[in-house]
Design an enzyme around this catalytic site. Structure first.
Site, PDB file in Angstrom:
ATOM      1  N   LEU A   9       1.317  67.518  24.081  1.00 47.49           N
ATOM      2  CA  LEU A   9       1.179  66.377  24.976  1.00 47.49           C
ATOM      3  C   LEU A   9       1.616  65.123  24.223  1.00 47.49           C
ATOM      4  O   LEU A   9       0.892  64.606  23.380  1.00 47.49           O
ATOM      5  CB  LEU A   9      -0.268  66.216  25.451  1.00 47.49           C
ATOM      6  CG  LEU A   9      -0.947  67.451  26.038  1.00 47.49           C
ATOM      7  CD1 LEU A   9      -2.317  67.081  26.597  1.00 47.49           C
ATOM      8  CD2 LEU A   9      -0.087  68.113  27.106  1.00 47.49           C
ATOM      9  N   ILE A 136      -2.772  63.498   4.132  1.00 49.55           N
ATOM     10  CA  ILE A 136      -3.771  63.837   3.111  1.00 49.55           C
ATOM     11  C   ILE A 136      -4.816  64.756   3.734  1.00 49.55           C
ATOM     12  O   ILE A 136      -5.438  64.388   4.730  1.00 49.55           O
ATOM     13  CB  ILE A 136      -4.463  62.568   2.576  1.00 49.55           C
ATOM     14  CG1 ILE A 136      -3.436  61.569   2.035  1.00 49.55           C
ATOM     15  CG2 ILE A 136      -5.493  62.924   1.506  1.00 49.55           C
ATOM     16  CD1 ILE A 136      -4.033  60.225   1.665  1.00 49.55           C
ATOM     17  N   LYS A 205     -11.588  55.907  11.359  1.00 49.26           N
ATOM     18  CA  LYS A 205     -11.442  56.981  10.372  1.00 49.26           C
ATOM     19  C   LYS A 205     -12.689  57.108   9.503  1.00 49.26           C
ATOM     20  O   LYS A 205     -13.150  58.221   9.211  1.00 49.26           O
ATOM     21  CB  LYS A 205     -10.211  56.720   9.513  1.00 49.26           C
ATOM     22  CG  LYS A 205      -8.910  56.706  10.321  1.00 49.26           C
ATOM     23  CD  LYS A 205      -7.744  56.132   9.522  1.00 49.26           C
ATOM     24  CE  LYS A 205      -6.487  56.038  10.361  1.00 49.26           C
ATOM     25  NZ  LYS A 205      -5.373  55.364   9.663  1.00 49.26           N
ATOM     26  N   GLY A 302       3.266  58.317   9.444  1.00 47.05           N
ATOM     27  CA  GLY A 302       4.654  58.749   9.451  1.00 47.05           C
ATOM     28  C   GLY A 302       4.828  60.063  10.192  1.00 47.05           C
ATOM     29  O   GLY A 302       3.881  60.837  10.370  1.00 47.05           O
TER      30      GLY A 302
END
Length: 444
Positions: A9, A136, A205, A302
């Site tokens: 999606l 990471i 986060k 990225g």
């Protein structure tokens, strides 16, 4: 074994990276997963762009619900973002009995408890390695690699945009507004950078890492959030002279009274590895009672770095699909029956109860007795001074200046006490501007 079929999606930056990396490394991924992983359906409002990415290797549709309704799709990868339609689609996918992979930290930080509960009831997995720190593998480290530990604290540079801005401010001596425009020009900052520069993205986060580290629900509404918009090149320069660097940190810490969950600029000793993380890179430091301190470093955003995390989640699901749900790694590391309720045993502390040390910059009249008055007020509040730096008046305001800057580093104190002391100091007639206060983290 039949390949696992994936519906995507959204095929923007991360979605196209996921498709391309999966195609490029298909053989190795199959060997690791024990079965193939194939993206067979893609939903995106821009169907022409989607077709230009996937060609004839996947069916492209404009309606995400077509993917969810397809009985052949085993896993739905949500890369739309935001709180709105993404939440509805994720819950619909779970209700349809499909596993979900998402990079949507905002969605999970705000609605994670509801989503994880729905998934547990349906016996499906929700994987979200890509939601924190891009490439990471910090979620896997916290959920699995460090599972033997009682986690003491986690501190991370988890927003590449702000780290790029602070790195440029330090290296070039430029002010925030100038560097922000450069970050936008280079594509490191969005046209509307609010979530990044105000610390909201980092707080999303940090909220997820806190829940995994301490076995508590996601509680974004309890996080203290402060961005970098008020930082000046002056403070970055002074911090450097004192042996520190300023970074936007997401911090969560276990204390006797509860959990700290906070995002704000922090002075970190320049000798710490994390203080030397520059540009758009991310790093997370985790302290556990058995392992000590560990550092995780890499690209936090990225196309392909984030795709790496998405595909790692797909591999985990391919390995575990069909297994007894009770034997899978829990979404928040702890078995759902043992998760503490919000506020139970380990409440999230208000910022006034947090104990840390401070950097203070106080613009004062350059006259006798000013420092003595300020240090007396700090002493009366029970705040111990670690170091004092007084700038020459000429250096601060030019030749003949009657103003100077006092830089004070304190030892640890409760934030509530510091607030009271600063209120009293600010009232002094010799204090000529609002006091700059930046928290200081030694990360020992």
């Amino acid at each position: 074994m039949k390949p696992i079929q994936v519906g995507l999606l959204g095929i923007g930056t991360v979605g196209s990276g996921t498709f391309n990396v999966l195609e490029r490394n298909q053989d190795e991924i199959r060997r690791r997963a024990g079965r193939g992983i194939e993206i067979t359906m893609v939903a995106d409002l821009d169907t022409e762009r989607a077709k230009s990415v996937v060609g004839d290797k996947a069916k492209v549709v404009g309606d995400a619900r077509e993917v969810i309704a397809n009985p052949d799709i085993d896993v739905v990868v949500e890369l739309i973002g935001g709180y709105g339609i993404a939440k509805a689609l994720v819950l619909e996918a779970i209700a349809a009995g499909k596993h979900v992979v998402t990079a949507n930290k905002a969605l999970l930080a705000v609605h994670g408890s509801e989503i994880f509960k729905a998934a547990a009831e349906k016996g499906v997995m929700v994987a979200y390695e890509a939601a924190v720190a891009g490439g990471i593998p910090i979620i896997k480290a916290l959920r699995e690699g460090l599972t033997a530990n009682s986690i003491q604290w986690v501190a991370g540079i988890i927003n590449g945009t702000t780290n790029f801005i602070l790195s440029e401010m330090r290296e070039k001596g430029l002010d925030f507004d100038v560097v922000l425009k450069e970050a936008q020009r280079l594509g490191y900052a969005e046209a509307d950078p609010t979530f990044d520069i105000e610390g909201v993205d980092a707080a999303h986060k940090a909220t997820l890492m806190s829940a995994i580290a301490f076995g508590v629900p996601v509680q974004f509404d309890k996080a203290y959030v402060e961005g970098i918009t008020k930082l000046t090149s002056t403070d970055i320069k002074y911090a450097e002279q004192l042996g520190y660097r300023i970074k936007l940190l997401g911090i969560t810490k276990r204390t006797d009274k509860g959990i700290e969950l906070r995002v704000h600029p922090s002075l970190i000793p320049a000798k710490r590895l994390i203080a030397n993380v520059e540009g758009p890179m991310n790093a997370v430091v985790v302290n556990g009672d058995a392992v000590g301190t560990t550092l995780y470093y890499g690209k936090g955003a990225g196309s392909e770095p984030t795709a790496s995390a998405v595909i790692a989640d797909l591999v985990d699901i391919a390995r575990m699909d069909g297994s007894d749900p009770a034997h899978r790694v829990p979404a928040l590391a702890f078995q759902s029956s043992t998760l503490r309720e919000a506020g139970q045993e380990l409440p999230v502390l208000p910022m006034t109860e947090v104990v840390t040390s401070y950097y203070l910059r106080i613009r004062v009249a350059d006259e006798a007795g000013v420092l003595a008055k300020i240090t007396t007020l700090l002493a009366n509040a029970g705040i111990s001074i670690d170091a004092v730096l007084q700038r020459e008046a000429d250096e601060v305001g030019g030749e003949g200046s009657t103003q100077t800057d006092l830089i004070i580093l304190t030892h640890e104190t409760r934030e509530g006490e510091m607030n009271k002391a600063l209120e009293e100091i600010q009232k002094l007639a010799t204090v000529l501007a609002p006091i700059t206060r930046i928290r200081k983290e030694e990360l020992n």
